[in-house]
Design an enzyme around this catalytic site. Sequence first.
Site, PDB file in Angstrom:
ATOM      1  N   CYS A   8      -0.187  21.516  51.436  1.00  0.00           N
ATOM      2  CA  CYS A   8       1.107  20.834  51.278  1.00  0.00           C
ATOM      3  C   CYS A   8       1.479  20.242  52.631  1.00  0.00           C
ATOM      4  CB  CYS A   8       2.176  21.773  50.719  1.00  0.00           C
ATOM      5  SG  CYS A   8       2.597  23.178  51.761  1.00  0.00           S
ATOM      6  N   ASN A  11       3.012  23.849  54.941  1.00  0.00           N
ATOM      7  CA  ASN A  11       2.302  25.131  54.744  1.00  0.00           C
ATOM      8  C   ASN A  11       3.221  26.342  54.901  1.00  0.00           C
ATOM      9  OD1 ASN A  11      -0.538  26.955  56.158  1.00  0.00           O
ATOM     10  ND2 ASN A  11      -0.042  26.663  54.020  1.00  0.00           N
ATOM     11  N   CYS A  13       6.050  26.501  52.276  1.00  0.00           N
ATOM     12  CA  CYS A  13       6.711  26.665  50.964  1.00  0.00           C
ATOM     13  C   CYS A  13       5.697  26.666  49.812  1.00  0.00           C
ATOM     14  CB  CYS A  13       7.733  25.557  50.735  1.00  0.00           C
ATOM     15  SG  CYS A  13       9.107  25.545  51.909  1.00  0.00           S
ATOM     16  N   ARG A  14       5.137  25.492  49.475  1.00  0.00           N
ATOM     17  CA  ARG A  14       4.346  25.364  48.255  1.00  0.00           C
ATOM     18  C   ARG A  14       2.919  25.895  48.380  1.00  0.00           C
ATOM     19  NH1 ARG A  14       5.204  19.121  47.815  1.00  0.00           N
ATOM     20  NH2 ARG A  14       5.108  19.499  50.056  1.00  0.00           N
ATOM     21  N   SER A  15       2.169  25.479  49.398  1.00  0.00           N
ATOM     22  CA  SER A  15       0.760  25.903  49.440  1.00  0.00           C
ATOM     23  C   SER A  15       0.573  27.389  49.740  1.00  0.00           C
ATOM     24  CB  SER A  15      -0.090  25.016  50.372  1.00  0.00           C
ATOM     25  OG  SER A  15       0.354  25.058  51.695  1.00  0.00           O
ATOM     26  N   ASP A 125       8.986  19.309  46.549  1.00  0.00           N
ATOM     27  CA  ASP A 125       9.081  20.117  47.765  1.00  0.00           C
ATOM     28  C   ASP A 125      10.387  20.911  47.801  1.00  0.00           C
ATOM     29  OD1 ASP A 125       8.980  21.174  50.292  1.00  0.00           O
ATOM     30  OD2 ASP A 125       8.113  19.359  51.167  1.00  0.00           O
TER      31      ASP A 125
HETATM   32  P1  4NP Z   1       6.036  22.588  52.148  1.00  0.00           P
HETATM   33  O1  4NP Z   1       7.562  22.245  52.518  1.00  0.00           O
HETATM   34  O2  4NP Z   1       5.247  21.316  52.405  1.00  0.00           O
HETATM   35  O3  4NP Z   1       6.062  22.931  50.707  1.00  0.00           O
HETATM   36  O4  4NP Z   1       5.644  23.727  53.061  1.00  0.00           O
HETATM   37  C1  4NP Z   1       7.958  21.763  53.778  1.00  0.00           C
HETATM   38  C2  4NP Z   1       8.179  22.646  54.789  1.00  0.00           C
HETATM   39  C3  4NP Z   1       8.609  22.181  56.014  1.00  0.00           C
HETATM   40  C4  4NP Z   1       8.812  20.812  56.216  1.00  0.00           C
HETATM   41  C5  4NP Z   1       8.571  19.936  55.195  1.00  0.00           C
HETATM   42  C6  4NP Z   1       8.135  20.413  53.975  1.00  0.00           C
HETATM   43  N1  4NP Z   1       9.283  20.341  57.458  1.00  0.00           N
HETATM   44  O5  4NP Z   1       9.542  19.138  57.584  1.00  0.00           O
HETATM   45  O6  4NP Z   1       9.430  21.135  58.416  1.00  0.00           O
END
Ligand code: 4NP
Length: 159
Positions: A8, A11, A13-15, A125
């Site tokens: 994702c 790294n 939240c989703r993955s 997300d």
């Molecule tokens: P993820 O979500 O891609 O599902 O881990 C996010 C976590 C952090 C950020 C963006 C998306 N960020 O911009 O810090």
Amino acid sequence: MVSVLFVCLGNICRSPMAEAIFRDLVKKEGLEGKIKIDSAGTGDWHIGHPPHQGTRDILKKYQVSDEGILARQIVSEDLGQFDYIIGMDDQNITNIQKLGDIPSHVKVKRLMDFVEDSTQKEVPDPYYTGKFDEVYELVTAGCSRLLEEIKTELSHEGK
Ligand code: 4NP
């Protein structure tokens, strides 16, 4: 051995949620020794961080362990080291493809591509939506179907 990398953006939240849920499903099937599982982000902001509190809370609610999962950034070397590289949304896939040439045997797909009857093809997300419940449902459905495909592969190829 079949290897899977969930990807994702951050790294956190989703993955990592997909890594934990898939690891749990694989363990329940007794296939730990046959499937290697990892996750990574295309961004570098959270390297070394544990999963987001929202991901940790929903995993805890469903008694899925996130032990040992820490964020890392995907690198071009990963492209040759996994059989499945699974993105959560279209942007992840674009970013994965930008890393370099992808060996022809490697399957680069969105997680929801494995859920053929799903109209939702991206995992939204939750870092922005806050909807960790929705992500849990989608990721569980995707991981279940992915495992079905890999089990078929393992049985056909005697891996
Ligand atoms: P993820 O979500 O891609 O599902 O881990 C996010 C976590 C952090 C950020 C963006 C998306 N960020 O911009 O810090």
